[in-house]
Write an enzyme that holds these catalytic residues in place. Sequence first.
Site, PDB file in Angstrom:
ATOM      1  N   CYS A 342       0.845  -1.198   0.000  1.00 40.11           N
ATOM      2  CA  CYS A 342       0.000   0.000   0.000  1.00 40.11           C
ATOM      3  C   CYS A 342       0.884   1.254   0.000  1.00 40.11           C
ATOM      4  O   CYS A 342       1.526   1.558  -0.998  1.00 40.11           O
ATOM      5  CB  CYS A 342      -0.956  -0.041   1.185  1.00 40.11           C
ATOM      6  SG  CYS A 342      -2.355   1.103   1.013  1.00 40.11           S
ATOM      7  N   HIS A 458      -3.622  -5.236   0.124  1.00 44.39           N
ATOM      8  CA  HIS A 458      -3.132  -5.769   1.403  1.00 44.39           C
ATOM      9  C   HIS A 458      -3.209  -7.293   1.384  1.00 44.39           C
ATOM     10  O   HIS A 458      -4.182  -7.877   1.876  1.00 44.39           O
ATOM     11  CB  HIS A 458      -3.964  -5.216   2.566  1.00 44.39           C
ATOM     12  CG  HIS A 458      -3.727  -3.782   2.853  1.00 44.39           C
ATOM     13  ND1 HIS A 458      -2.799  -3.345   3.786  1.00 44.39           N
ATOM     14  CD2 HIS A 458      -4.281  -2.662   2.326  1.00 44.39           C
ATOM     15  CE1 HIS A 458      -2.802  -2.015   3.815  1.00 44.39           C
ATOM     16  NE2 HIS A 458      -3.692  -1.583   2.946  1.00 44.39           N
ATOM     17  N   GLU A 460      -1.781  -9.445   3.169  1.00 44.35           N
ATOM     18  CA  GLU A 460      -1.704 -10.100   4.486  1.00 44.35           C
ATOM     19  C   GLU A 460      -3.085 -10.501   5.000  1.00 44.35           C
ATOM     20  O   GLU A 460      -3.209 -11.420   5.820  1.00 44.35           O
ATOM     21  CB  GLU A 460      -1.017  -9.189   5.501  1.00 44.35           C
ATOM     22  CG  GLU A 460      -1.729  -7.894   5.813  1.00 44.35           C
ATOM     23  CD  GLU A 460      -1.336  -6.744   4.910  1.00 44.35           C
ATOM     24  OE1 GLU A 460      -1.628  -5.586   5.257  1.00 44.35           O
ATOM     25  OE2 GLU A 460      -0.725  -7.000   3.847  1.00 44.35           O
TER      26      GLU A 460
END
Length: 521
Positions: A342, A458, A460
């Site tokens: 990001c 993102h 994750e």
Amino acid sequence: MKYILVTGGVISGIGKGIIASSVGTILKSCGLHVTAIKIDPYINIDAGTFSPYEHVVPHITDAIQEWVMKQARISVDSDGVEPQVCVIELGGTVGDIESMPFIEAFRQFQFKVKKENFCNIHVSLVPQPNTTGEQKTKPTQNSVRELRGLGLSPDLIMCRCTSPLETAVKEKISMFCHVEPTQVICVHDVSSVYRVPLLLEDQGVVSYLCQRLSLPIEMRPRKMLAKWKEMADRSARLLEHVSIALVGKYTKLSDSYTSVIKALEHSALAVNHKLEVKYIDSADLETTTLQNEPVKYHEAWQKLCSSHGVLVPGGFGVRGTEGKMLAINWARKQNKPFLGVCLGMQLAVCEFARNVLGWEGKTIVIDMPEHNPGQMGGTMRLGKRRTIFKSSTSVLRKLYGDVEYVDERHRHRFEVNPELKHHFEKRGLQFVGEDVEGERMEVIELDDHCYFVGVQFHPEFTSRPIKPSPPYFGLLLAAAGKLQSYLAKGCRLSPRDTYSDRSGSSSPEVDISELKFPSLS
């Protein structure tokens, strides 16, 4: 649809999330389709703009009962099958004034969906003061009493404690909390969170839920749970270490980067290495710190230079961005594995513009058209969005399984100016992933570098213990010196690094004994 509500008492951060996900894991291993919902008790507040120091994992709720029933039935798997069980984690602590409307909503909800389709797991703390060494039950008694006073009765009481519960303590909780001793579950500290599902399994949680909710479970050997145990055992005996420098601005509280740390752990485990995260406050890398606190400055640079890889995660605000770009510049010049997420990707583009293209004062990152600069809340680009790979030779594309596109979650309000794209690509910084319209830059890769990747999304948020996120997995592979051999073998690990790749799905298990890790297509 069966609903399992997980509530917490005594203190926040007691482990409701780990217990909720562990319950989901052992139910999935039984062949059930499972989904999960996380609810945090904020009303008329845009929790998405909170600093991680204020709250770690922001979520927003609205029209709670109908919303839960609607969301619970949405398939979370590629097979499109409706889930059979929904595990709901209610954030906060029972008794908090802000959680009262949500407790009341679930008090009504239990009657709406019927008793046989709803059960409550209450997570409480059993402290053990060093002065006496005695396990204290009073906090749990008070917490359960308060929960009952609000109209919810726990079916299982999961007791967080440092050491296994003594039999007498378990019986005392049973007597004063009005549950059977078998409904008091000990969740003591273990070497790895991956052992928590096994801990719950050993204490008969599946059997109880099967009987309480009439779940269609066949009691047979479960291959997925066997693979999970193999993974948990592996995590305890890792010998080789790999270190990642996490350069951010909220490093005083590691929970600020919980999702990022978990994604790193999943990937490190997959490459058979023990993870060491070196937290670096990005401001400590800046020249201002050198002038004011030289010891702190040199310690920060020593951490960075001694790491095997560098990660710059997402964030907001100007503070610390110069330090992040200094870290990116060092990783680029020293050929160190780098991942920018990001804001981390945007700063990697800015660093390249400044130090390779020689641009100063040029606007590289711009407001998205839908962003209202005068109102910070509710104007971000949120949720799952599709990224199209524009290059067949992209390293990240190969790590994703050589797919044409990926769907990942976004949370940002700025983007790289697409009109400048060709200037960067002429000098080796390739924009290998774009949105569906080709108007937003989603993935960058640097030519002639061991691993220099930036992603606007993102990744994750979708990482799983046995199915790590490809961008993070690539970073750990490169940091461990295994990326090139992995790519040369057609994205396959050696046998000693293989266990499974199916736990990221809530679908009933397939025969996973021969699956190679990590096929993420």
